[in-house]
Enzyme design. Sequence first.
Site, PDB file in Angstrom:
ATOM      1  CB  CYS A 139      67.209  33.447  53.653  1.00 20.85           C
ATOM      2  SG  CYS A 139      66.679  34.636  52.400  1.00 20.85           S
ATOM      3  CB  CYS A 140      66.086  28.504  52.008  1.00 17.85           C
ATOM      4  SG  CYS A 140      67.443  28.816  50.860  1.00 17.85           S
ATOM      5  CB  CYS A 222      67.998  33.580  45.346  1.00 14.77           C
ATOM      6  SG  CYS A 222      66.338  33.041  45.793  1.00 14.77           S
ATOM      7  CB  CYS A 225      72.173  32.079  47.419  1.00 10.77           C
ATOM      8  SG  CYS A 225      71.730  33.022  48.901  1.00 10.77           S
ATOM      9  CB  CYS A 248      66.383  25.742  48.904  1.00 11.51           C
ATOM     10  SG  CYS A 248      65.126  24.802  48.016  1.00 11.51           S
TER      11      CYS A 248
END
Length: 263
Positions: A139-140, A222, A225, A248
């Site tokens: 996702c990062c 985010c 997280c 990240c």
Amino acid sequence: MTTTLTPGPTTEAPEDRERRLRALAEEGARRFAPLEADLTPATLADAVSAWAAETFGARLAVACSMADAVLPHVVSERAPGVDVLFLETGYHFAETIDTRHRVADALDVTVIDVQAPRSVAQQDAEFGPRLHDLDPGACCAMRKVEPLREALTGYDAWVTGVRREEGPTRADTPLVTYDEAFGLVKINPLVTWSFDDLLAHSERNLLPVNPLLSQGYPSIGCAPCTRRVAPGEDPRAGRWAGFAKTECGLHPAATAHPLEETR
């Protein structure tokens, strides 16, 4: 000020550009590493920012998470109108988005929203919902690392707010280095600052501050997280809680520049 424009790509041959930027990174490291013990954090940051503005001009970018406005303020004092890149991941706290707008209004900077090619809905459709819970690294990479890599095209240097006290993966961060991952000079003028230094600079200059900083979030990412940090915990302990992950991918664990290792 807000815009979506970035400098155009250079016509310089890639190998010539890399040679030039590596030489500039070495120059910056040689110039400033010996000064760390002699200058206050604020004076050092100002000197590094002045060098960056003079050396890179419009090909200088600042990356800002909008936890505070210290970094863009320090750099814009020497580089008025400097581009400030904000990674708009689609997952930010409302407080972070509000801080982004206040920074754009209050400072002499040009805020640029850097977005992933896929919306959150498109990512969910392709990879399943809540990818950040299943594979935060992926996702990062999709929402931060690759969008920033694309946004940095055309810049020769980027400035970050990494501080050594933030955790063990950042403890050896140099002031100036060549960023192997993104292929440009990386400048970290706040490496010697403490969290209290940040707050004092913000108060002294009446800068916008993300209210989450005073609510137990010393490191803000985010929303899905990021959790509050308990007193005495590592400042980044609230990031990706439950995973063996503290970065990240934008700032791999740094190794001190050889000039710094001799001090």
